[in-house]
Design a protein around this motif. Structure first.
Motif, PDB file in Angstrom:
ATOM      1  N   ASP B 363       0.766  -1.479  -0.030  1.00 21.71           N
ATOM      2  CA  ASP B 363       0.124  -0.007  -0.102  1.00 21.71           C
ATOM      3  C   ASP B 363       1.315   1.454  -0.052  1.00 21.71           C
ATOM      4  O   ASP B 363       2.026   1.299  -0.189  1.00 21.71           O
ATOM      5  CB  ASP B 363      -1.141   0.064   0.893  1.00 21.71           C
ATOM      6  N   ASP B 364       0.468   2.509   0.174  1.00 21.67           N
ATOM      7  CA  ASP B 364       0.807   3.949   0.112  1.00 21.67           C
ATOM      8  C   ASP B 364       1.768   3.787   1.187  1.00 21.67           C
ATOM      9  O   ASP B 364       3.402   4.926   0.733  1.00 21.67           O
ATOM     10  CB  ASP B 364       0.190   4.652   0.317  1.00 21.67           C
ATOM     11  N   LYS B 365       1.784   3.233   2.189  1.00 26.80           N
ATOM     12  CA  LYS B 365       3.011   3.226   3.257  1.00 26.80           C
ATOM     13  C   LYS B 365       4.024   2.068   3.045  1.00 26.80           C
ATOM     14  O   LYS B 365       5.294   2.737   3.162  1.00 26.80           O
ATOM     15  CB  LYS B 365       1.957   2.777   4.508  1.00 26.80           C
ATOM     16  N   ARG B 366       3.652   1.413   2.123  1.00 26.33           N
ATOM     17  CA  ARG B 366       5.709   0.528   2.031  1.00 26.33           C
ATOM     18  C   ARG B 366       6.254   1.130   1.221  1.00 26.33           C
ATOM     19  O   ARG B 366       6.992   1.224   1.459  1.00 26.33           O
ATOM     20  CB  ARG B 366       5.243  -1.016   1.684  1.00 26.33           C
ATOM     21  N   ASP B 381      21.062   6.022  -8.244  1.00 22.84           N
ATOM     22  CA  ASP B 381      21.556   7.650  -9.040  1.00 22.84           C
ATOM     23  C   ASP B 381      20.325   7.171  -9.458  1.00 22.84           C
ATOM     24  O   ASP B 381      20.000   8.460  -9.895  1.00 22.84           O
ATOM     25  CB  ASP B 381      22.394   7.192 -10.006  1.00 22.84           C
ATOM     26  N   MET B 382      19.405   6.542  -9.772  1.00 20.83           N
ATOM     27  CA  MET B 382      17.565   6.943 -10.245  1.00 20.83           C
ATOM     28  C   MET B 382      16.899   4.785  -9.817  1.00 20.83           C
ATOM     29  O   MET B 382      17.415   4.175 -10.002  1.00 20.83           O
ATOM     30  CB  MET B 382      18.089   6.495 -11.951  1.00 20.83           C
ATOM     31  N   ILE B 383      15.921   5.571 -10.111  1.00 23.93           N
ATOM     32  CA  ILE B 383      14.816   4.894  -9.630  1.00 23.93           C
ATOM     33  C   ILE B 383      13.378   4.869 -10.578  1.00 23.93           C
ATOM     34  O   ILE B 383      12.639   5.626 -11.345  1.00 23.93           O
ATOM     35  CB  ILE B 383      14.310   5.265  -8.438  1.00 23.93           C
ATOM     36  N   ILE B 384      13.560   3.276 -10.578  1.00 20.28           N
ATOM     37  CA  ILE B 384      12.049   2.762 -11.475  1.00 20.28           C
ATOM     38  C   ILE B 384      11.467   2.012 -10.388  1.00 20.28           C
ATOM     39  O   ILE B 384      11.045   1.051  -9.633  1.00 20.28           O
ATOM     40  CB  ILE B 384      12.376   1.388 -12.561  1.00 20.28           C
ATOM     41  N   THR B 385       9.706   2.844 -10.305  1.00 24.21           N
ATOM     42  CA  THR B 385       8.403   2.427  -8.846  1.00 24.21           C
ATOM     43  C   THR B 385       8.112   1.985 -10.126  1.00 24.21           C
ATOM     44  O   THR B 385       7.421   2.800 -10.878  1.00 24.21           O
ATOM     45  CB  THR B 385       8.339   3.107  -8.728  1.00 24.21           C
ATOM     46  N   ILE B 386       7.628   0.528  -9.989  1.00 25.69           N
ATOM     47  CA  ILE B 386       6.427  -0.451 -10.474  1.00 25.69           C
ATOM     48  C   ILE B 386       5.101  -0.340 -10.071  1.00 25.69           C
ATOM     49  O   ILE B 386       5.368  -0.778  -8.906  1.00 25.69           O
ATOM     50  CB  ILE B 386       7.129  -1.036 -11.099  1.00 25.69           C
ATOM     51  N   ALA B 387       4.170   0.433 -10.521  1.00 28.51           N
ATOM     52  CA  ALA B 387       3.413   0.764  -8.956  1.00 28.51           C
ATOM     53  C   ALA B 387       2.322  -0.108 -10.637  1.00 28.51           C
ATOM     54  O   ALA B 387       1.541   0.683 -11.352  1.00 28.51           O
ATOM     55  CB  ALA B 387       2.835   2.137  -9.092  1.00 28.51           C
ATOM     56  N   LEU B 388       1.915  -1.191  -9.896  1.00 32.83           N
ATOM     57  CA  LEU B 388       1.126  -2.184 -11.198  1.00 32.83           C
ATOM     58  C   LEU B 388      -1.003  -1.563  -9.942  1.00 32.83           C
ATOM     59  O   LEU B 388      -1.102  -2.141  -9.250  1.00 32.83           O
ATOM     60  CB  LEU B 388       0.911  -3.488 -11.525  1.00 32.83           C
ATOM     61  N   PHE B 389      -1.694  -1.179 -10.437  1.00 33.81           N
ATOM     62  CA  PHE B 389      -2.471  -0.805 -10.327  1.00 33.81           C
ATOM     63  C   PHE B 389      -3.717  -1.639 -10.163  1.00 33.81           C
ATOM     64  O   PHE B 389      -5.039  -1.277  -9.164  1.00 33.81           O
ATOM     65  CB  PHE B 389      -3.060   0.669 -10.247  1.00 33.81           C
ATOM     66  N   GLN B 390      -4.008  -2.598 -10.960  1.00 37.33           N
ATOM     67  CA  GLN B 390      -4.778  -3.840 -10.674  1.00 37.33           C
ATOM     68  C   GLN B 390      -4.340  -4.457  -9.451  1.00 37.33           C
ATOM     69  O   GLN B 390      -5.634  -5.206  -8.906  1.00 37.33           O
ATOM     70  CB  GLN B 390      -4.390  -5.047 -12.111  1.00 37.33           C
ATOM     71  N   THR B 391      -3.436  -4.853  -8.521  1.00 40.39           N
ATOM     72  CA  THR B 391      -3.281  -5.347  -7.374  1.00 40.39           C
ATOM     73  C   THR B 391      -4.245  -4.629  -6.287  1.00 40.39           C
ATOM     74  O   THR B 391      -4.454  -3.814  -6.334  1.00 40.39           O
ATOM     75  CB  THR B 391      -1.707  -5.297  -7.275  1.00 40.39           C
ATOM     76  N   PRO B 392      -4.410  -5.408  -4.641  1.00 42.20           N
ATOM     77  CA  PRO B 392      -4.945  -5.321  -4.206  1.00 42.20           C
ATOM     78  C   PRO B 392      -5.032  -3.905  -3.244  1.00 42.20           C
ATOM     79  O   PRO B 392      -5.678  -3.317  -3.044  1.00 42.20           O
ATOM     80  CB  PRO B 392      -4.974  -6.211  -3.247  1.00 42.20           C
ATOM     81  N   ALA B 394      -2.873  -1.160  -4.350  1.00 46.39           N
ATOM     82  CA  ALA B 394      -2.892  -0.058  -4.978  1.00 46.39           C
ATOM     83  C   ALA B 394      -3.859   0.978  -5.414  1.00 46.39           C
ATOM     84  O   ALA B 394      -4.905  -0.065  -5.536  1.00 46.39           O
ATOM     85  CB  ALA B 394      -1.156  -0.187  -6.610  1.00 46.39           C
ATOM     86  N   ASP B 395      -4.303   1.875  -4.779  1.00 44.48           N
ATOM     87  CA  ASP B 395      -4.941   2.491  -4.877  1.00 44.48           C
ATOM     88  C   ASP B 395      -4.803   4.729  -5.427  1.00 44.48           C
ATOM     89  O   ASP B 395      -3.086   4.544  -5.057  1.00 44.48           O
ATOM     90  CB  ASP B 395      -6.232   2.475  -3.736  1.00 44.48           C
ATOM     91  N   SER B 396      -5.653   5.145  -4.878  1.00 48.22           N
ATOM     92  CA  SER B 396      -5.087   6.434  -5.516  1.00 48.22           C
ATOM     93  C   SER B 396      -4.378   7.008  -3.787  1.00 48.22           C
ATOM     94  O   SER B 396      -3.174   8.043  -4.520  1.00 48.22           O
ATOM     95  CB  SER B 396      -6.575   7.347  -5.142  1.00 48.22           C
ATOM     96  N   ALA B 397      -4.662   6.398  -2.605  1.00 50.00           N
ATOM     97  CA  ALA B 397      -3.367   6.496  -1.728  1.00 50.00           C
ATOM     98  C   ALA B 397      -1.765   6.703  -2.489  1.00 50.00           C
ATOM     99  O   ALA B 397      -0.469   7.414  -1.911  1.00 50.00           O
ATOM    100  CB  ALA B 397      -3.289   6.325  -0.452  1.00 50.00           C
ATOM    101  N   VAL B 398      -1.629   5.292  -2.732  1.00 51.14           N
ATOM    102  CA  VAL B 398      -0.493   4.570  -3.977  1.00 51.14           C
ATOM    103  C   VAL B 398       0.226   5.917  -4.945  1.00 51.14           C
ATOM    104  O   VAL B 398       1.372   6.727  -4.958  1.00 51.14           O
ATOM    105  CB  VAL B 398      -0.173   3.925  -4.295  1.00 51.14           C
ATOM    106  N   ALA B 399      -0.746   6.767  -5.741  1.00 54.17           N
ATOM    107  CA  ALA B 399      -0.580   7.378  -6.256  1.00 54.17           C
ATOM    108  C   ALA B 399      -0.141   8.689  -5.918  1.00 54.17           C
ATOM    109  O   ALA B 399       1.052   9.631  -6.023  1.00 54.17           O
ATOM    110  CB  ALA B 399      -1.317   7.817  -7.551  1.00 54.17           C
ATOM    111  N   MET B 430      -0.461  11.216 -11.972  1.00 48.42           N
ATOM    112  CA  MET B 430       0.867  11.890 -12.311  1.00 48.42           C
ATOM    113  C   MET B 430       1.455  12.315 -12.638  1.00 48.42           C
ATOM    114  O   MET B 430       2.360  13.105 -12.094  1.00 48.42           O
ATOM    115  CB  MET B 430       1.575   9.621 -11.605  1.00 48.42           C
ATOM    116  N   GLU B 431       1.279  12.774 -13.606  1.00 46.68           N
ATOM    117  CA  GLU B 431       2.186  12.973 -14.967  1.00 46.68           C
ATOM    118  C   GLU B 431       1.771  14.372 -14.844  1.00 46.68           C
ATOM    119  O   GLU B 431       2.449  15.542 -14.810  1.00 46.68           O
ATOM    120  CB  GLU B 431       1.406  12.803 -16.254  1.00 46.68           C
ATOM    121  N   SER B 432       0.233  14.402 -14.134  1.00 46.24           N
ATOM    122  CA  SER B 432       0.351  15.988 -14.183  1.00 46.24           C
ATOM    123  C   SER B 432       0.862  16.464 -13.271  1.00 46.24           C
ATOM    124  O   SER B 432       0.882  18.143 -13.144  1.00 46.24           O
ATOM    125  CB  SER B 432      -1.447  16.438 -14.461  1.00 46.24           C
ATOM    126  N   SER B 433       1.306  15.623 -11.956  1.00 45.41           N
ATOM    127  CA  SER B 433       1.895  16.502 -10.871  1.00 45.41           C
ATOM    128  C   SER B 433       3.209  16.411 -11.392  1.00 45.41           C
ATOM    129  O   SER B 433       4.353  15.869 -10.944  1.00 45.41           O
ATOM    130  CB  SER B 433       1.801  15.846 -10.181  1.00 45.41           C
TER     131      SER B 433
END
Lengths: 205, 465
Positions: B363-366, B381-392, B394-399, B430-433
């Motif tokens: 969830d967002d806390k993790r 040096d760089m970060i890729i965060t994979i956020a799959l919103f199909q998972t139980p 992930a929701d708007s709080a993760v975004a 996310m993209e608009s931010s």
């Protein structure tokens, strides 16, 4: 351009080549060899691919071999008249020797370019080469080495890396200063025993 | 005044004349004039048509540019090719400062003599000429737009920091339409067609100096002045990234080739060499072009090639790892302290190693705990965060947590999210931010590799062997 003229032009830029001489007879070749193994090549403007046409003999050792090779080269080169026979000192052979190509070409838009690649007769097959517009900087030369798939093969330590960098800078300078040189092949340049030798060269004006 | 700075008269004109303006909606000149009016252009507009009867589109109109009394910053010419030279004479007589010739029918169809007349007249009268055979310019900040595309057919991109130059008008308008669906915006657009006067070199110089432009993307088929282009590109990439897609794989040349070098080093290879040497990032496809534009607009330069992958889906993490190495980047090695922090923050089922698979219930806390720990690790040096919103989990709080974290981190960070409408909604958030979001780990890794390459050009990256 005549081989020996090209040889002098290249050498004038501190680019290492191997000593060579046109020989008019087998005896002259024997004298040139002075007891060492030599390379013999028949050169003709009509034969663009010497090794494919059988016009190159490597490691020709001893008086008998030299005589035999002189006559067989003369026979093969007969259909490419006029030709000359070149005798060259032989680069010491070792399993560690690596062949690279350093070349130059002229682009209609960008002008002179310098090329570095894994060399020898398979250069077109492997197509492992890098290219830059002349004149190049040291950084450009280094990036040309780094870009090759074979970078660790041809520049296996800092010393060979700076040696190739230096060679590229010299070639770039030669190309830039000689407007008439349209194409250049130093192929192969043999890397051997901590140094290099451009053993074959071609300049097209 | 340098030639390139005449672009200002096109991009910020106080007055515009549209030659070929018409009330007939089928005419290109009508669309251009109407677009100026509809987009609320605030300067003076002078419709010009040789058959004018006094008013076009409700504005006072003129038979010739010569008849206009006030000064003219910018003339847009949309009349048949053969009529263009005499219109240029009118522009010269009226003292116009810049001209775009939208009309086609010149060298591209073999009329080189007619095209030469354009070049000669631009030189004679001293105005800057863009085109012919182009769409002209667009300035998103003040709604200048000379494109003859009806607005309803075309999604306008938003205002942003990416400027786009295109030799081809069709590629230009297609890319702009595509950009409107992306998270980034456009500053300036220049379609320059046959480039008889202003060319690639002027465009680079102008965009390099333009303060609205943070990133330059370029579609080009060939350049007119190779050497000057190389020098202009070197100057430009010292201050902002330039991404180029080169159209036309020219054959090695028609003239006979005698050497190995010449058979390898053809015209296309010469362009590639020029791009590398001048620090230009070359894109292999229009998709890459947009993906790179996106990362360059929002992300800081990278100090090294080490990437940390954080994911809420194991498989996607594996794919990301493969893509990182495919693109000559490496997976970061976390410091012991970072691992200890993560161990405390993550549930026992989570393996503490990269890629960090936080499991489907993350969830967002993790996400937040992982980003905080990994983002502050100097080995990353760089970060890729994979956020799959199909998972139980992930929701708007993760975004929201990604958006918050992005605002604080000074390292490049990209997000990978792909899926249907639920994902798309969060992607837009996310993209608009200013969080760049990619659809696949492959795209994210390619974009990071482009960013790292440019970072090296700028000297931002640590020396590595």
């Amino acid at each position: 351009m005549d081989y020996m003229d090209a040889y002098r032009l290249i050498s004038g830029y501190g680019i290492r080549t191997v000593p060579g001489k046109y020989v008019g007879s087998a005896d002259e070749a024997v004298k040139f060899a002075a007891g060492n193994p030599i390379v013999m090549k028949a050169l003709s403007p009509k034969a663009l691919h010497k090794s494919k046409s059988g016009l190159v003999a490597l490691n020709v050792d001893g008086m008998d071999e030299i005589r035999k090779t002189f006559s067989s080269l003369s026979r093969k080169a007969d259909r490419y008249r006029p030709y000359k026979i070149l005798a060259q000192q032989m680069v010491p052979f070792s399993g560690d020797n690596i062949e690279i190509i350093v070349g130059g070409n002229e682009d209609a838009q960008f002008g002179k370019m310098v090329l570095l690649g894994l060399g020898g007769i398979y250069v077109e097959a492997f197509r492992d080469f890098s290219l830059r517009i002349c004149p190049i900087t040291r950084t450009d030369a280094e990036s040309m080495i780094d870009e090759l798939k074979s970078s660790h093969v041809i520049a296996k330590d800092d010393r060979s890396r700076s040696m190739i960098t230096d060679l590229l800078l010299r070639v770039s300078r030669m190309l830039t200063e000689n407007k008439g040189v349209r194409e250049l092949d130093l192929n192969p340049v043999i890397l051997h025993g901590g140094t290099y030798s451009a053993v074959d060269l071609r300049i097209v004006r | 005044m340098s030639h390139y700075s005449s672009f200002r008269f096109m991009m910020e004109p106080k007055s515009v004349a549209v030659v070929g303006a018409s009330d007939n909606p089928k005419k290109v000149g009508h669309i251009i004039l109407q677009n100026f009016i509809d987009m609320g252009y605030r300067g003076r507009i002078y419709p010009v048509n040789i058959n004018s009867t006094g008013r076009i589109a409700g504005l006072k109109s003129y038979k010739s540019v010569r008849d206009i009394k006030g000064s003219i910053d910018f003339v847009v010419i949309a009349v048949p090719a053969e009529a263009v030279p005499s219109v240029l004479d009118d522009c010269g007589a009226a003292g116009a400062k810049s001209v775009v010739v939208v009309s086609g029918g010149f060298a591209e169809v073999g009329n080189t003599d007619l095209q030469q007349q354009l070049a000669d007249k631009a030189k004679k009268y001293g105005f800057a000429l863009l085109g012919p055979n182009c769409l002209g310019v667009m300035n998103m900040r003040n709604h200048i737009n000379t494109m003859f595309l009806p607005l309803y057919k075309f999604d306008s991109p938003k205002l942003g920091g990416v400027s786009f130059a295109s030799q081809s008008g069709a590629v230009g308008s297609t890319v702009l339409d595509m950009v409107s669906n992306e998270g980034f915006g456009i500053a300036k657009f220049i379609s320059y067609g046959n480039a008889v006067d202003l060319d690639e070199v002027d465009i680079l110089d102008y965009l390099a100096h333009d303060s609205d432009t943070r990133v330059i993307i370029f579609y080009l088929e060939g350049v007119k002045r190779g050497r000057e282009f190389l020098e202009a590109a070197k100057r430009t990439t010292k201050v902002k990234p330039v991404v180029v897609i080169k159209g036309g794989m020219s054959p090695a040349g028609a003239s006979a080739v005698h050497s190995h070098t010449a058979s390898l080093a053809g015209s296309y290879q010469a362009y590639e060499a020029a791009f590398k040497q001048s620090g230009i990032i070359q894109a292999d496809s229009l998709d890459d072009l947009l993906d790179y534009a996106k990362i360059f607009e929002t992300e800081p330069l990278a100090e090294g090639p080490s990437v940390a992958v954080i994911t809420n889906g194991g498989g996607a993490g594996v794919l990301a790892t493969d893509s990182i190495y495919d693109n000559n980047l490496v997976m970061a090695e976390l410091k012991k302290e970072t691992e200890a922090t993560l161990r405390k923050a993550m549930p026992p089922i989570v393996n503490i190693r990269l890629p960090l698979d936080m499991a489907g219930d993350a969830d967002d806390k993790r996400f937040e705990a992982a980003l905080n720990a990994i983002g502050s690790d100097p080995n990353v040096d760089m970060i890729i965060t994979i956020a799959l919103f199909q998972t139980p989990g992930a929701d708007s709080a993760v975004a929201a947590s990604l958006i918050n974290y992005k605002a604080s981190i000074t390292k490049p960070l990209v997000v990978v999210s792909s899926g249907g409408s639920y994902t798309q909604a969060h992607r837009r958030m996310m993209e608009s931010s200013n969080v760049p979001v990619y659809s696949s780990p492959e795209q994210a890794a390619r974009a990071l590799a482009a960013l790292y390459k440019y970072s090296k050009t700028r000297g931002a990256a640590r020396k590595t062997k």
